[in-house]
Each structure stands twice: as C-alpha cells, then as structure tokens.
Design an enzyme around this catalytic site. Sequence first.
Site, PDB file in Angstrom:
ATOM      1  N   ASP A 117       0.861  -1.188   0.000  1.00 36.09           N
ATOM      2  CA  ASP A 117       0.000   0.000   0.000  1.00 36.09           C
ATOM      3  C   ASP A 117       0.897   1.237   0.000  1.00 36.09           C
ATOM      4  O   ASP A 117       1.725   1.395  -0.874  1.00 36.09           O
ATOM      5  CB  ASP A 117      -0.913  -0.074   1.229  1.00 36.09           C
ATOM      6  N   HIS A 542      11.344  24.706  37.450  1.00 31.52           N
ATOM      7  CA  HIS A 542      10.126  25.289  38.013  1.00 31.52           C
ATOM      8  C   HIS A 542       9.779  26.565  37.266  1.00 31.52           C
ATOM      9  O   HIS A 542      10.659  27.354  36.986  1.00 31.52           O
ATOM     10  CB  HIS A 542      10.324  25.592  39.494  1.00 31.52           C
TER      11      HIS A 542
END
Lengths: 572, 473
Positions: A117, A542
Amino acid sequence: MQSAVSLSLSSPSPVARYGLVSSHNLTPGSRRFCGLRVEAFHSKSSWDSSSSRSNRLYVHSKHSDFSKVFAALKGNGAPSSSDFDYDLVIIGAGVGGHGAALHAVEKGLKTAIVEGDVVGGTCVNRGCVPSKALLAVSGRMRELQDEHHMKSFGLQVAALGYDRQAVADHANNLASKIRSNLTNSMKALGVDILTGFGTILGPQKLKFGKGDSGDTIITAKDIIIATGSVPFVPKGIEVDGKTVITSDHALKLESVPEWIAIVGSGYIGLEFSDVYTALGSEVTFIEALDQLMPGFDPEIGKLAQRVLINPRKIDFHTGVFASKITPAKNGKPVQIELIDAKTKEPKDTLEVDAALIATGRAPFTQGLGLENINVQTQRGFVPVDERMRVINADGKLVPHLFCIGDANGKMMLAHAASAQGISVVEQLSGNDHVLNHLSIPAACFTHPEISMVGLTEPQAREKAEKEGFEVSVVKTSFKANTKALAENEGEGLAKLIYRPDNGEILGVHIFGLHAADLIHEASNAIALGTRIQDIKLAVHAHPTLSEVLDELFKSAKVKISTSGQVVEPVPV
Amino acid sequence: MSYSHLLHTSFIPKAPPSLRCGSGGDANLTWTTLPIQSKIREIFMPALSSTMTEGKIVSWVKSEGDKLAKGESVVVVESDKADMDVESFYDGYLAAIIVDEGLSAAVGSTIALLAESEEEIALAQSQKSSSSAPVSAPAPAATEDPKVLDEIPSPQTTTSASVFSNAAVSSGALASAVHPASEGGKRVVASPYAKKLAKDFGVDLRGVIGSGPNGRVVAKDVEAKVAAAKVSSGGATAVPTEMAKPKGVELGSVVPFTTMQGAVSRNMVESLAVPTFRVGYTITTDALDALYKKIKSKGVTMSALLAKATALALVKHPVVNSSCRDGKSFTYNSHINIAVAVAIDGGLITPVLQDADKIDLYSLSRKWKELVDKARAKQLQPNEYSTGTFTLSNLGMFGVDRFDAILPPGTGAIMAVGASQPTLVGTKDGRIGLKNQMQVNVTADHRVIYGADLAAFLQTLAKIIEDPKDLTL
C-alpha cells in the site's frame, strides 16, 4: 558543561569515582554524568549495556532529522552472504518496519522493505498521525468554546466556527508530510522499497508483486513480518463508509454528523469522541463491558469519565453489544440494535446519524503465505516468543522469521512495533535482546490527555499477591501544580504504583494536561531500572508540569534509603 | 391525639397563597400514623480535611435509583485540596439526590438519601421533594413548596420567582408528542445532549416535541420547553392568586374539614379558655445579622439562632417556660424545648428543638435541618413535635413586620417574630441612625405569666440578641 566535566574529573567527586567503578569511563565528551546514568550501569536488568545504549539512541532519534543522524554511517551495502538477495526483508512499511529497517542499515545489513500500500502504515496514514491533527483542532475548539475558561484568562472570543474541509485537509496534509519523511529517510539510507504484497513461499524465500502479473521472488537471510492491522468490525455490522464508518473513514472527516454512536470506548473511541464533540456532534458510546474505558487504571478511568464524558454531550450504554448496525438509507437513519452483553436479550434500538466502529483492530496477516511454513495464526495473530521469533503449528521456532507490531498482537502500539523491530535487529546483529514491554508507555490524546506505563493498580496488586511483595500507591494532583494552574488546567491526577520495599516503579498513570509528554520520565525510569529513591533526587525546572511527577516520586515512601551517589555537591 | 401544638394559627388565614396551594386537601393525616423507620439513611457531606467547612459536589457518580454497595463511590466532593470520592457506608439504593452537582453544602449536612430497598426509593424521594435543599434545583413543586421558616427575616425574600416547577414544565403538550421513531410514544428518541438537558431541568422528554431528523428530540427542543415553562411560571408569579388556587377548587362549593383541619378547629376554640395577653418589643438585630453572616457557612440557620437566644433568655426566666394545664397548678418545666412553627403542605407543624439551652448552636442547626426534612416528609415522631415548652413563629421572610400568635394550649407562651428591617432610629446620644430592627410579640397565659415576667424576659432576650456572643459558646 565542558568545564563542569573537567572540574569533576579533577576533584574527588562522586562522578569521577563512578567513572572509575563503571567499565564505561567518562570521556570529556560525555555530558550525562548524573545519578540517572550511573544507576543505569548498576541496574540489574537483563539487558547488556550496548543494547540499552543503542535502544536509547533510536528512541531519541525516531522523530528527528534522520539523514543527519545517519550521515556518518555506512549505506545499505551488499549482503553479507552471497547466497541471499538481502540480509533482511521486512514485509510492511509501517512504523514497525521502518524502525527495523533503519536500525538494520545502521547494523550493516542489506535491507529491503515490501509494501503493498503506502509507506507509513496505519499509524501515519490512518491512525496516530492524522488523528493528532484532528485532535489539535478539537483541543483548540474546545478551549475557545469554553467561555468560562476564556473569561478567567480575561479573553473574549466571538463567533467561533470551523471549516470542515480545512480541518480534514490539515489531517491529510500532515499524513502526507510524515509519509514522505519516512519514505525519504529510508531512501536516503538506501533501503530498497519493493512495491507489492509480500508472500512467504518457504524458509528465507518470498515473492512480492501486485497479483499474478510479474511477481518477483527474492531470498533473504532473515524475514520480519510487520504487516500490522486493520479496523476490526464485528459481525452484524455493515460498514458503508458514509454513515457506518471505521477510523479509516472517520479520519478523512468527510462529515460531522449531528449524532454519532461510537461502538467501543477504548483509545480510538475516546479520541474520536473528543474530536466529534468539539466539532459540535453529540455522541453515544456503546461499550460491551460494564464500564467505560476498560483497560485504563480504574481510578484514572473514573476520573476521565468525570472529565471527558459526563460534562460533554455524550451519553452511553454499557454492558451491551451492537448486534446489528444498518447504514442510513432511503431517508431512514442508522439503526443500531443493542443486545445485553451477557444474556444476549435485545435491549434497545438506537437511531443515529452515523456510527463509528472502534471495537479494536484485527491483525492483517491474510495472504502472507504462512501456510507455506506451517504457521497457524491465532485469531489472525502470528504467534511469537518473547524475542519476536515466529512459532509454528508444532510449537517450534521458525528459523529466520520474526513478526513485530500489531500482527503479533503483543502490544498494538506504533512505538511498540518499532521497539520490537529494533530488538529483532539487535538479535540479528549478535546481541541477545528482550524487549521489556512494561516499560512501553501508552497515551490517549484526549483533552486533557491520558497516559500510562507499566501495570495498573489491580494488575500490580494481583502480581504482588502472587509474588508476595507489598504494593503502595501515591497520587498527586495537577491542582497543586503552578504551571497547570497558570494554564487554568488544574484538572488531573498522577498516580504511582510501586514497591515500598525496594523502590521499584510498577506503574505510572497520568490524566491531565500534556500527560502524554509527561509519562516518559516514568517509562524511562522503568526501562533503565531507576528506583524511586534515586529519581526523587532529580531536579525539575520550576514551574513546569514535570513537577507533577517530581512531587509524585517525592511523596512515595520507600523503606530503604537512597543509593547515595550524589551526596556531595558537585561544583559547577 | 392532641393537636395542641398546631394551634397558633393566626397566620394560616393570612398566609401567602403559596402556603396553601398544591394541596388536594385529602390524605393529609397519613403521616401521623406512618411508622417511622430508619431504613432511609442520609448521606452527609463528609469532612475531608480538618479545615473543611463546606464541600462542593463535583459530580454524582451514581444516579437516583442506582444500587450501591458498601464501599462504592457515590459522589465526588471537592475540598480545599483535591477532589475525592465519597463512598457509601451501607448497601442500598441511591434514592434521592438533595444537593445537585456544582452546588455546595456544609459539612455534616444531608446531600442525598439512601434507601435500603428498592421499594423505599419512592418514599425517600417524597422526603426529598419536600426537603429543603440548600440551593434548590428545580425540585418538583418548588414554587408551591413553602419555604422553611428558616431565614433571616427579610422583606426581599421571594423564593418562587426564578424557579420553575416540574409541574409547569411537564404539563402541556404531554399527549401531543408524536414522532415516527417513538413507536407510538412508547419510546422517546432524544439526542445525548437533549437527554442531559432534560435531566438537568427535570423535563419529561415524553412531553417534548422533537424537531430533529425523524422527529428526534434535540437540545433546542428541550431548551424551548424550558423557556416556555419559565414564561408560564413567571407569569404566574406576577398574578399569584391564580397559582394559589389548588387544582380542582370549585368556588362556591362547601368542603368538609379534613381530619387535620378539624383538630385545628377544636384546639382553636379550646384556646379561648386560656386568658392570654400580649407584650411586644423591638430588638435591634445588627449584631445578630453580622453573626449569622459569619457562621452561616457552618450550617447555622436563623431559626437555630433565634431558638438558641430564646432558650438562653428562658434559662433566666423559668416562669415563662412554665405551663398550666388544669387551672389549679402550674409546672416549671425541667427542659427548655423550643418549638418552631413550620408551614407544610396543607397545614403547619412545630418541630421541637429539645434542650435548646444546652445544645451548642451547630448541633442545634443540624438538628433543626433534620427536623425540617422530617417534617416535610411527614415523618416526625410525636416527641419531635409535641414536647415544646415555648413556641417560636416567624413570618419575617414574607415581609410581615408584626403579628400576634394564638397560644397553643398546654404551653405558657409563644413568640411571634416579624421581619428585621432597616429602620431609622434615634439613639440615646441624640443621633439618628439606621439599624436593623425586628418586632417580637409574645402571647402568654396570664394565669401563670404576668406582664412583668414577659417584660423582663423580653429585655433579657433583647440583650442576648443585641450582644450575641454567648450564642456560639
């Protein structure tokens, strides 16, 4: 970085010490000298270090620029033995076959890939890739539609709408782009792409071609079956591609029905419910089991239902089979007959505008010529051992034949197929390798996302009972995370299942913003055998979402103390 | 059985129309004989942390009618830190949800009812439909349901305007819904969102005409239905007399007393044998209002506050808490039991807060809520409505500023409480100021309680209310 390395080498720092203890001496070029790396060398996992290293390399590079990574490697040369056309032929150019092919070339194998395919397989053409394009749209729609959410940001949105065709084009364009990337990456390395359906004729021999006209027979030292899967459609359901569809059709987004029934509430069904409801459809789930989202950790499933199902325009029928689905015709809507999953008694009839069949996937192994080598499929799957070696009808290993990916059914995920392919190539190159499937993460790209690695809590508890160890569970909430709150996305949970006696991570499950990206810290830790007492010392920037996991690891109570490698500060 | 406690009925004839409608008149007394069983359990808002005072219902995991096993999650509650699943402590059926999703409730307050068996679901639901949800969703008959006499007397309190009733919604085109997919009305085809909306608004989908494909009911049909219901109920509020008429009342007809009405009538006449007199007092409530505002979130109700204040005043004036039954002697009651009048369907009842002087305010508030719920479900035990030694009747929430009450035979005094209203007052230091003031009016049995007794009692009460710090002790 360089100065840090030289400093640490010239001082009696733990890094230098470990560099000496480990057989892998740190070179000035190495930039990974933290506790994680050291722990990897110490891990008692069955992997040898070279395989784990190369595996890591490939995981990192899979979606990056391939030509650059392989520029220094030699191309796809001559076969090592002149008895065969190729060292390795892979049947199926999906993500699994692609991953195996690239690794094979790196290992110096002359490689061909047979594809009947288009290159890319399900993932690229009819699965993960186009669905992510649709989900990217649905995520934005959903966010912009949420007036309350926008208001809390101080934003105003007027007249929100979408162009269905443009959305569909986005998905299609993305698939084409990724497909050409894959094709080019193989071409650049000289992998022969053989067009046609591959059929195994006998040991180490196969043919390929389009039907009877001019089949070509080739020989290969080793063959990998990587033919993947197709959507599974239960009997009684008539798929017309317009009103009764599978994910293959749905991804083309040829219509957005007002009311669509989704049969199956796993990953595929959930993701499509996210897309369809964001685009304005109403959804009815039909689930054969008693609970929605089977297969997820129950607690995560519960929370996900609370967030992804209940507030949306979705209702559901559980414990029922769709015994018969008739497409819309002659002005009549789609008819769905529901029967009780246990008693098989008729329960209800639904009339909807469309039905999406998301009941899972069936292996695509027909016409492979397995009968020629005495291999019997089990429900279509090719039986394999833990090293992906194909097992024949007599229970014996078929030499030189492997099967990876959806076709073997071990773990039907694109990245699992790729990892299995790499594992096979490692074995072909003389390095024994067994893939740890428990370290393979999985994700569902709803909004917010769901991700997981390892065992669910019930699985872990069952295992613990059998093997006699203790299991602990800790959870952290996205509500406590700064970044999540900044995004107004505090809904979420991370859950860690672990052994308190030795700190082993058994499973991590995340539901929340960017969960699919967050899971890798946990999956890598499992893959490398990193223990909680060590990873809890690692630092997270942070404010980031990764602190959700940081907090999760830190809240785990492990009875033994840290391995203690980074006890002294490293001067920088 | 004595209905003496029902007798301070001076406000029945004056009661706003809303107090009276919805009653067919019959079957009023069944509750008095109903055996009270504790098979219907209440599910309380749990305290999920030490700092939690109230919780928000994130979602109901189970729906009404669902079977529950012990330990199964019923509801998700949001506390200050996280959402938590609350599990059932008993097996049974989730009979009625009292606090809906998205609403908050104080810790310890009832959020749902759990029935032991399937048969009891209906019973529990009737209990729910008449109970006082903190923020009522469109519970059935919300417009008709008299508000518990439970709020700070405020002239603005109108309960009915914005809420539309189930009855209004479901009446109307019930029979006219015909669509091809419905198999002659047996089955309703409605889209998922339409179903959700219908559930949220309490709309019966059988009464909605579908405009979607093949006559399917879609969201906008439900919305249209809801809007229509709103208009009709809004109109009714504007012309309340129309709403007030109970269905099927024929003007000019003669209707015999129901048993309850007969009992009330007898006791009213009997009360004429008691020589009563009245003393009024105006009390400034600024401090009380402030206190109420502060502790309202902890589930404290105004009724409980007033009952507590009254009880504390009665401690100092035991004679006002006494009663004379035979005309020859009187009893200093050993307990201070404050009865508080509550209007219920077709009449009124006086749940009793026993030992109101001894029980702390928070427990008292919880007790009060429980009693009101029981009263509405007509499940009060005799000792929960007939043991009052002093009665409170509050019509403040209707804007009534003063009224007087008839003394229930067998007790010494009853206090009628009016609305607290901003009032322009002159103060002793020669200034003029705005203060919230309410008028109270005590009716007492002059055989045992004299004018000076009441005056002293009222003075004490005023002191307590004007400086209410002792109430929370």
